[in-house]
Scaffold this motif. Sequence first.
Motif, PDB file in Angstrom:
ATOM      1  N   VAL A   1    -110.721 -52.491  84.805  1.00  0.00           N
ATOM      2  CA  VAL A   1    -109.875 -52.548  86.003  1.00  0.00           C
ATOM      3  C   VAL A   1    -108.482 -53.054  85.639  1.00  0.00           C
ATOM      4  O   VAL A   1    -107.477 -52.535  86.135  1.00  0.00           O
ATOM      5  N   THR A   2    -108.418 -54.042  84.770  1.00  0.00           N
ATOM      6  CA  THR A   2    -107.132 -54.579  84.342  1.00  0.00           C
ATOM      7  C   THR A   2    -106.309 -53.508  83.643  1.00  0.00           C
ATOM      8  O   THR A   2    -105.117 -53.357  83.894  1.00  0.00           O
TER       9      THR A   2
ATOM     10  N   THR B   1    -105.080 -50.788  86.220  1.00  0.00           N
ATOM     11  CA  THR B   1    -104.096 -51.221  87.214  1.00  0.00           C
ATOM     12  C   THR B   1    -102.843 -51.806  86.593  1.00  0.00           C
ATOM     13  O   THR B   1    -101.858 -52.020  87.292  1.00  0.00           O
TER      14      THR B   1
ATOM     15  N   CYS C   1    -102.577 -54.801  85.442  1.00  0.00           N
ATOM     16  CA  CYS C   1    -102.530 -56.236  85.731  1.00  0.00           C
ATOM     17  C   CYS C   1    -102.747 -57.032  84.450  1.00  0.00           C
ATOM     18  O   CYS C   1    -103.174 -56.505  83.434  1.00  0.00           O
TER      19      CYS C   1
ATOM     20  N   CYS D   1    -102.812 -59.966  91.094  1.00  0.00           N
ATOM     21  CA  CYS D   1    -103.027 -58.540  90.851  1.00  0.00           C
ATOM     22  C   CYS D   1    -103.326 -57.891  92.194  1.00  0.00           C
ATOM     23  O   CYS D   1    -104.412 -58.070  92.746  1.00  0.00           O
ATOM     24  N   ARG D   2    -102.377 -57.171  92.708  1.00  0.00           N
ATOM     25  CA  ARG D   2    -102.540 -56.559  94.024  1.00  0.00           C
ATOM     26  C   ARG D   2    -102.962 -55.096  93.873  1.00  0.00           C
ATOM     27  O   ARG D   2    -102.327 -54.325  93.176  1.00  0.00           O
ATOM     28  N   ILE D   3    -104.049 -54.779  94.573  1.00  0.00           N
ATOM     29  CA  ILE D   3    -104.520 -53.399  94.670  1.00  0.00           C
ATOM     30  C   ILE D   3    -104.739 -53.123  96.138  1.00  0.00           C
ATOM     31  O   ILE D   3    -105.523 -53.805  96.798  1.00  0.00           O
ATOM     32  N   ALA D   4    -104.015 -52.137  96.661  1.00  0.00           N
ATOM     33  CA  ALA D   4    -104.094 -51.765  98.082  1.00  0.00           C
ATOM     34  C   ALA D   4    -103.828 -52.964  98.980  1.00  0.00           C
ATOM     35  O   ALA D   4    -104.464 -53.135 100.012  1.00  0.00           O
TER      36      ALA D   4
ATOM     37  N   ASP E   1    -105.198 -59.089  96.826  1.00  0.00           N
ATOM     38  CA  ASP E   1    -105.070 -59.767  95.541  1.00  0.00           C
ATOM     39  C   ASP E   1    -106.454 -59.965  94.937  1.00  0.00           C
ATOM     40  O   ASP E   1    -107.281 -60.705  95.475  1.00  0.00           O
TER      41      ASP E   1
END
Length: 87
Positions: free
Chosen positions: A22-23, A26, A28, A38-41, A44
């Motif tokens: 995931v890191t 994205t 992050c 780490c902002r997704i949609a 955080d």
Amino acid sequence: MVLLGLLIVWMPAILLALSLIVTRLTGCQVNEARAHPCRIAGIDIGGTLYTMMVMGWLVIPLLPFMALSLIGGAVAGVLALFGVRRR
């Protein structure tokens, strides 16, 4: 019961790998020092990624059990390949 044991033994490694994937996807930052935002949609998930990555430290004491599960799986696979059945 065996599958539950395997899940418990392998979960820290799975969580570590998932957090790193995931890191990477994205862009992050994650490390053991602290949780980075780490902002997704709009959410955080930095703290969650940090927790998942720190779970990777549990891999060290679980390595012998992970190795035993791999060896047991290989033995079971070879026995199944040659048609040997337990009674």
